[in-house]
Design a protein around this motif. Structure first.
Motif: not given
Length: 345
Positions: A1-4, A149-159
């Motif tokens: 994500m570009r904007r931390d 099924s998909l077990r995430p190896d990366r999960i991100v939320s953006k606000v």
């Protein structure tokens, strides 16, 4: 994500994915990218899906995929920020994405368990026989359907809730949303206020004696509110489960809190145009007489979904309190039913 500064928590990502009615799954097919909306359920850190065992989307199985859910909070017109310039028009939102490999489930017991979980998620009212792999009613269906099924190896939320803006801007935005009063604006105002610390609070949310008004209460408030309401005389024949379910089902639900403790609560049901009904108004015994109830009711009557309507309530003992807030008797046959006195139009 570009904007931390827009990066949300992993916990929020799971919440968004778990409550989404449907998610979008991006996959790589034999002829290029594929994007499909699918129902999902989250179980033990996995996203689970079902569908026909043949077709385009099955080409994405055993390949990397991205699952995304998006929550629109509100739209802000350009005029909020500039009298003429169009560029500031924007949208406030929250989103989540999960990255991993889409794996097939082959064993019948596991497939049946996923299908039952999907039913519980998307048809919570029940009305069907539970799905098991060895039930003759379901044996053929379980065997003939695809489950992945998909077990995430990366999960991100953006606000994107203007949390990086100056506090003065955010306080103005909270009040502007409240004043605009479009559907969902009260909830949007609360999300903006909660997105980053605000000191001082928006004037709208500054209650008496250091209390903070939450204009859109949420799951964290259910248990303390039930504890406050269970012994009120009008709830003597209502069980805790019913009280807990009723609060978030309201059109409007507010609490006053201080240092994380709920001091007062009120909720209302409304059609938004003609009639509203206020219920479950309660102030904790040790803080009564300090203006909390009056402040809470003034804000409730001004809630965007109530402010255009007649607001009614019933009370057995608090008539003088509501009269002091501008409510008047509705009729002699119902001496404790009130509506706010409003100027004639």
């Amino acid at each position: 994500m570009r904007r931390d500064d827009k990066r949300g928590s992993t916990e929020l990502a799971w919440q968004i994915l778990s409550r989404a009615d449907a998610v979008y799954v991006a996959m790589q097919g034999s002829e290029g990218p594929l994007l499909r909306p699918l129902h999902t359920v989250v179980v033990d850190g996995c996203l689970l899906f079902h569908g026909a065992p043949a077709g385009e989307k099955t080409e994405g199985v055993e390949r990397r995929a991205v699952v995304m859910a998006h929550e629109h909070v509100c739209s802000l017109p350009s005029t909020f920020s500039h009298a003429e310039k169009a560029c500031p028009a924007t949208t406030l939102y929250r989103s989540a994405s999960a990255h991993g490999v889409l794996e097939p489930l082959a064993e019948a017991p596991g497939k049946a368990a996923v299908l039952q979980a999907l039913m519980e998620r998307h048809q919570p009212q029940g009305g069907h026989r539970p799905i098991t792999h060895d039930d003759p009613l379901y044996r053929a269906s379980v065997g003939g359907i695809g489950v992945w099924s998909l077990r995430p190896d990366r999960i991100v939320s953006k606000v994107a809730l203007h949390q990086g803006k100056r506090p003065a801007h955010r306080r103005r935005l909270v009040q502007w949303l409240w004043d605009r009063g479009a559907p969902g604006d009260a909830e949007a105002a609360q999300l903006v206020a909660d997105a980053a610390p605000l000191d001082p609070l928006p004037a709208l949310m500054q209650g008496p004696h250091g209390a903070r008004l939450v204009v859109a209460a949420g799951p964290a408030h259910v248990d303390p509110v039930v504890a406050l309401l269970r012994d009120q005389y009008w709830n003597h024949d209502v069980d805790d489960a019913t009280l807990a379910a009723a609060q978030p089902a309201s059109t409007a639900w507010m609490v006053l809190e201080r240092d994380g403790e709920v001091l007062a609560t009120a909720r209302a049901l409304s059609d938004g145009e003609k009639t509203s009904y206020v219920v479950d108004v309660a102030v904790r015994d040790d803080v009564q007489g300090k203006g909390l109830g009056g402040f809470l009711m003034e804000r409730m009557v001004d809630h965007p979904r109530l402010r255009r309507t007649r607001v009614d309530l019933l009370t057995r003992t608090a008539g003088p309190f509501y009269e002091g807030l501008g409510f008047g008797h509705l009729s002699h046959s119902q001496p404790w039913r009130f509506r706010p006195a409003r100027p004639a139009s």
